[in-house]
Design a protein around this motif. Structure first.
Motif, PDB file in Angstrom:
ATOM      1  N   ARG A 171       0.808  -1.223   0.000  1.00 48.12           N
ATOM      2  CA  ARG A 171       0.000   0.000   0.000  1.00 48.12           C
ATOM      3  C   ARG A 171       0.840   1.271   0.000  1.00 48.12           C
ATOM      4  NH1 ARG A 171      -5.271  -0.895   2.140  1.00 48.12           N
ATOM      5  NH2 ARG A 171      -5.585   1.281   1.615  1.00 48.12           N
ATOM      6  N   ASP A 172       1.873   1.316   0.862  1.00 48.66           N
ATOM      7  CA  ASP A 172       2.610   2.573   1.020  1.00 48.66           C
ATOM      8  C   ASP A 172       3.912   2.310   1.754  1.00 48.66           C
ATOM      9  OD1 ASP A 172       3.051   5.325   0.866  1.00 48.66           O
ATOM     10  OD2 ASP A 172       1.841   5.790   2.627  1.00 48.66           O
ATOM     11  N   GLU A 173       4.857   3.220   1.611  1.00 55.48           N
ATOM     12  CA  GLU A 173       6.133   3.178   2.326  1.00 55.48           C
ATOM     13  C   GLU A 173       6.457   4.590   2.792  1.00 55.48           C
ATOM     14  OE1 GLU A 173       9.743   1.901   3.920  1.00 55.48           O
ATOM     15  OE2 GLU A 173       8.352   0.565   2.894  1.00 55.48           O
ATOM     16  N   ILE A 174       6.888   4.694   4.037  1.00 58.39           N
ATOM     17  CA  ILE A 174       7.347   5.961   4.602  1.00 58.39           C
ATOM     18  C   ILE A 174       8.713   5.699   5.218  1.00 58.39           C
ATOM     19  CG2 ILE A 174       6.910   7.792   6.285  1.00 58.39           C
ATOM     20  CD1 ILE A 174       3.930   6.977   6.170  1.00 58.39           C
ATOM     21  N   CYS A 175       9.694   6.513   4.871  1.00 55.07           N
ATOM     22  CA  CYS A 175      11.035   6.386   5.456  1.00 55.07           C
ATOM     23  C   CYS A 175      11.359   7.644   6.246  1.00 55.07           C
ATOM     24  CB  CYS A 175      12.091   6.195   4.379  1.00 55.07           C
ATOM     25  SG  CYS A 175      12.159   4.533   3.737  1.00 55.07           S
ATOM     26  N   PHE A 176      12.004   7.430   7.389  1.00 58.31           N
ATOM     27  CA  PHE A 176      12.462   8.520   8.246  1.00 58.31           C
ATOM     28  C   PHE A 176      13.976   8.410   8.359  1.00 58.31           C
ATOM     29  CE2 PHE A 176       8.284   7.126   9.633  1.00 58.31           C
ATOM     30  CZ  PHE A 176       7.563   8.315   9.614  1.00 58.31           C
ATOM     31  N   LEU A 177      14.677   9.514   8.133  1.00 61.89           N
ATOM     32  CA  LEU A 177      16.130   9.541   8.181  1.00 61.89           C
ATOM     33  C   LEU A 177      16.577  10.460   9.312  1.00 61.89           C
ATOM     34  CD1 LEU A 177      18.930   8.952   6.888  1.00 61.89           C
ATOM     35  CD2 LEU A 177      18.493  10.909   5.388  1.00 61.89           C
ATOM     36  N   ALA A 178      17.457   9.958  10.173  1.00 56.82           N
ATOM     37  CA  ALA A 178      18.062  10.760  11.238  1.00 56.82           C
ATOM     38  C   ALA A 178      19.552  10.886  10.905  1.00 56.82           C
ATOM     39  CB  ALA A 178      17.850  10.123  12.599  1.00 56.82           C
ATOM     40  N   PRO A 179      19.933  11.886  10.113  1.00 55.94           N
ATOM     41  CA  PRO A 179      21.317  11.992   9.658  1.00 55.94           C
ATOM     42  C   PRO A 179      22.332  12.091  10.803  1.00 55.94           C
ATOM     43  CG  PRO A 179      19.933  13.640   8.577  1.00 55.94           C
ATOM     44  CD  PRO A 179      19.100  12.953   9.604  1.00 55.94           C
ATOM     45  N   GLU A 180      21.946  12.739  11.891  1.00 57.44           N
ATOM     46  CA  GLU A 180      22.879  12.906  13.006  1.00 57.44           C
ATOM     47  C   GLU A 180      23.216  11.570  13.679  1.00 57.44           C
ATOM     48  OE1 GLU A 180      18.764  13.166  14.691  1.00 57.44           O
ATOM     49  OE2 GLU A 180      19.747  13.955  12.907  1.00 57.44           O
ATOM     50  N   ARG A 181      22.370  10.549  13.480  1.00 55.14           N
ATOM     51  CA  ARG A 181      22.620   9.222  14.055  1.00 55.14           C
ATOM     52  C   ARG A 181      22.895   8.179  12.969  1.00 55.14           C
ATOM     53  NH1 ARG A 181      17.871  10.752  16.566  1.00 55.14           N
ATOM     54  NH2 ARG A 181      16.688   9.106  15.546  1.00 55.14           N
ATOM     55  N   SER A 182      22.902   8.595  11.717  1.00 57.27           N
ATOM     56  CA  SER A 182      23.049   7.663  10.585  1.00 57.27           C
ATOM     57  C   SER A 182      22.047   6.521  10.713  1.00 57.27           C
ATOM     58  CB  SER A 182      24.474   7.115  10.505  1.00 57.27           C
ATOM     59  OG  SER A 182      25.381   8.138  10.245  1.00 57.27           O
ATOM     60  N   GLU A 183      20.801   6.874  10.973  1.00 54.94           N
ATOM     61  CA  GLU A 183      19.760   5.889  11.227  1.00 54.94           C
ATOM     62  C   GLU A 183      18.571   6.124  10.297  1.00 54.94           C
ATOM     63  OE1 GLU A 183      16.862   4.821  14.992  1.00 54.94           O
ATOM     64  OE2 GLU A 183      18.797   5.751  15.369  1.00 54.94           O
ATOM     65  N   VAL A 184      17.977   5.020   9.846  1.00 49.91           N
ATOM     66  CA  VAL A 184      16.785   5.074   8.992  1.00 49.91           C
ATOM     67  C   VAL A 184      15.730   4.145   9.577  1.00 49.91           C
ATOM     68  CG1 VAL A 184      15.842   4.570   6.707  1.00 49.91           C
ATOM     69  CG2 VAL A 184      18.134   5.516   6.904  1.00 49.91           C
ATOM     70  N   THR A 185      14.488   4.601   9.581  1.00 41.71           N
ATOM     71  CA  THR A 185      13.349   3.768   9.930  1.00 41.71           C
ATOM     72  C   THR A 185      12.370   3.826   8.773  1.00 41.71           C
ATOM     73  OG1 THR A 185      13.597   4.112  12.298  1.00 41.71           O
ATOM     74  CG2 THR A 185      11.426   3.415  11.532  1.00 41.71           C
ATOM     75  N   GLY A 186      11.983   2.661   8.292  1.00 44.50           N
ATOM     76  CA  GLY A 186      11.008   2.580   7.214  1.00 44.50           C
ATOM     77  C   GLY A 186       9.766   1.852   7.693  1.00 44.50           C
ATOM     78  N   ILE A 187       8.618   2.357   7.297  1.00 43.74           N
ATOM     79  CA  ILE A 187       7.345   1.710   7.619  1.00 43.74           C
ATOM     80  C   ILE A 187       6.636   1.409   6.302  1.00 43.74           C
ATOM     81  CG2 ILE A 187       5.140   1.863   8.832  1.00 43.74           C
ATOM     82  CD1 ILE A 187       6.426   4.021  10.620  1.00 43.74           C
ATOM     83  N   SER A 188       6.371   0.128   6.081  1.00 47.02           N
ATOM     84  CA  SER A 188       5.600  -0.235   4.891  1.00 47.02           C
ATOM     85  C   SER A 188       4.236  -0.746   5.338  1.00 47.02           C
ATOM     86  CB  SER A 188       6.330  -1.299   4.059  1.00 47.02           C
ATOM     87  OG  SER A 188       6.570  -2.464   4.802  1.00 47.02           O
ATOM     88  N   PHE A 189       3.235  -0.445   4.530  1.00 46.16           N
ATOM     89  CA  PHE A 189       1.856  -0.833   4.815  1.00 46.16           C
ATOM     90  C   PHE A 189       1.396  -1.843   3.769  1.00 46.16           C
ATOM     91  CE2 PHE A 189       2.449   3.333   6.648  1.00 46.16           C
ATOM     92  CZ  PHE A 189       1.910   3.190   7.916  1.00 46.16           C
ATOM     93  N   TRP A 190       0.700  -2.863   4.262  1.00 42.65           N
ATOM     94  CA  TRP A 190       0.270  -3.984   3.429  1.00 42.65           C
ATOM     95  C   TRP A 190      -1.207  -4.259   3.664  1.00 42.65           C
ATOM     96  CZ3 TRP A 190       3.979  -5.999   0.238  1.00 42.65           C
ATOM     97  CH2 TRP A 190       5.281  -5.554   0.493  1.00 42.65           C
ATOM     98  N   ASN A 191      -1.875  -4.804   2.666  1.00 39.10           N
ATOM     99  CA  ASN A 191      -3.289  -5.135   2.819  1.00 39.10           C
ATOM    100  C   ASN A 191      -3.516  -6.103   3.974  1.00 39.10           C
ATOM    101  OD1 ASN A 191      -4.278  -3.552   0.744  1.00 39.10           O
ATOM    102  ND2 ASN A 191      -4.123  -5.182  -0.774  1.00 39.10           N
ATOM    103  N   ASP A 192      -2.649  -7.105   4.088  1.00 38.05           N
ATOM    104  CA  ASP A 192      -2.814  -8.086   5.157  1.00 38.05           C
ATOM    105  C   ASP A 192      -1.488  -8.745   5.500  1.00 38.05           C
ATOM    106  OD1 ASP A 192      -2.426 -10.231   3.235  1.00 38.05           O
ATOM    107  OD2 ASP A 192      -4.528  -9.989   2.678  1.00 38.05           O
ATOM    108  N   ARG A 193      -1.508  -9.521   6.557  1.00 38.47           N
ATOM    109  CA  ARG A 193      -0.311 -10.197   7.063  1.00 38.47           C
ATOM    110  C   ARG A 193       0.305 -11.119   6.001  1.00 38.47           C
ATOM    111  NH1 ARG A 193      -0.553 -12.739  12.714  1.00 38.47           N
ATOM    112  NH2 ARG A 193       1.289 -11.549  13.212  1.00 38.47           N
ATOM    113  N   GLU A 194      -0.524 -11.839   5.278  1.00 40.63           N
ATOM    114  CA  GLU A 194      -0.030 -12.783   4.278  1.00 40.63           C
ATOM    115  C   GLU A 194       0.799 -12.082   3.205  1.00 40.63           C
ATOM    116  OE1 GLU A 194      -3.293 -12.721   5.329  1.00 40.63           O
ATOM    117  OE2 GLU A 194      -3.041 -14.456   6.644  1.00 40.63           O
ATOM    118  N   ASN A 195       0.347 -10.913   2.745  1.00 37.17           N
ATOM    119  CA  ASN A 195       1.107 -10.163   1.738  1.00 37.17           C
ATOM    120  C   ASN A 195       2.464  -9.747   2.284  1.00 37.17           C
ATOM    121  OD1 ASN A 195      -1.907  -8.454   0.712  1.00 37.17           O
ATOM    122  ND2 ASN A 195      -1.037 -10.289  -0.173  1.00 37.17           N
ATOM    123  N   ALA A 196       2.494  -9.247   3.508  1.00 34.65           N
ATOM    124  CA  ALA A 196       3.750  -8.815   4.130  1.00 34.65           C
ATOM    125  C   ALA A 196       4.687  -9.996   4.353  1.00 34.65           C
ATOM    126  CB  ALA A 196       3.466  -8.105   5.451  1.00 34.65           C
TER     127      ALA A 196
END
Length: 106
Positions: free
Chosen positions: A37-62
């Protein structure tokens, strides 16, 4: 609806390169996945860290993505990511963006 949250540590302070690689090589792969469905990424350059959240229709797809496609995505990002990313999964209970209510997947 189902969500995967992936936390990654970058090898260097190269957030812009990660962003380009993700946009050009990973997003097109995600868009081809059943139930994506969608992907959102968050970047924290000061920590060299990335968090990504992906959204799926259901558990089976993920879960199918996790088994069949995610290993290739990790390989694509391996030149930029340090160690093994941490993956957590969740049922989405509320979202104003996706217009769902608790317990209802659309």
């Amino acid at each position: 609806m189902y969500a995967r949250i992936v936390n990654m540590k970058l090898k260097t302070d190269d957030g812009p390169q990660f962003t380009r690689t993700f946009e050009n090589e990973v997003i097109p792969v995600l868009r081809k996945q059943k139930g994506f469905r969608d992907e959102i990424c968050f970047l924290a350059p000061e920590r060299s860290e990335v968090t990504g959240i992906s959204f799926w229709n259901d558990r089976e797809n993920a879960e199918e993505y996790q088994r069949a496609t995610y290993p290739g995505v990790l390989k694509t990002l391996s030149k930029l990511v340090e160690g093994t990313p941490e993956v957590k999964t969740f049922e989405v209970s509320n979202s104003t963006f996706h217009k769902i209510a608790a317990g209802l997947a659309t």
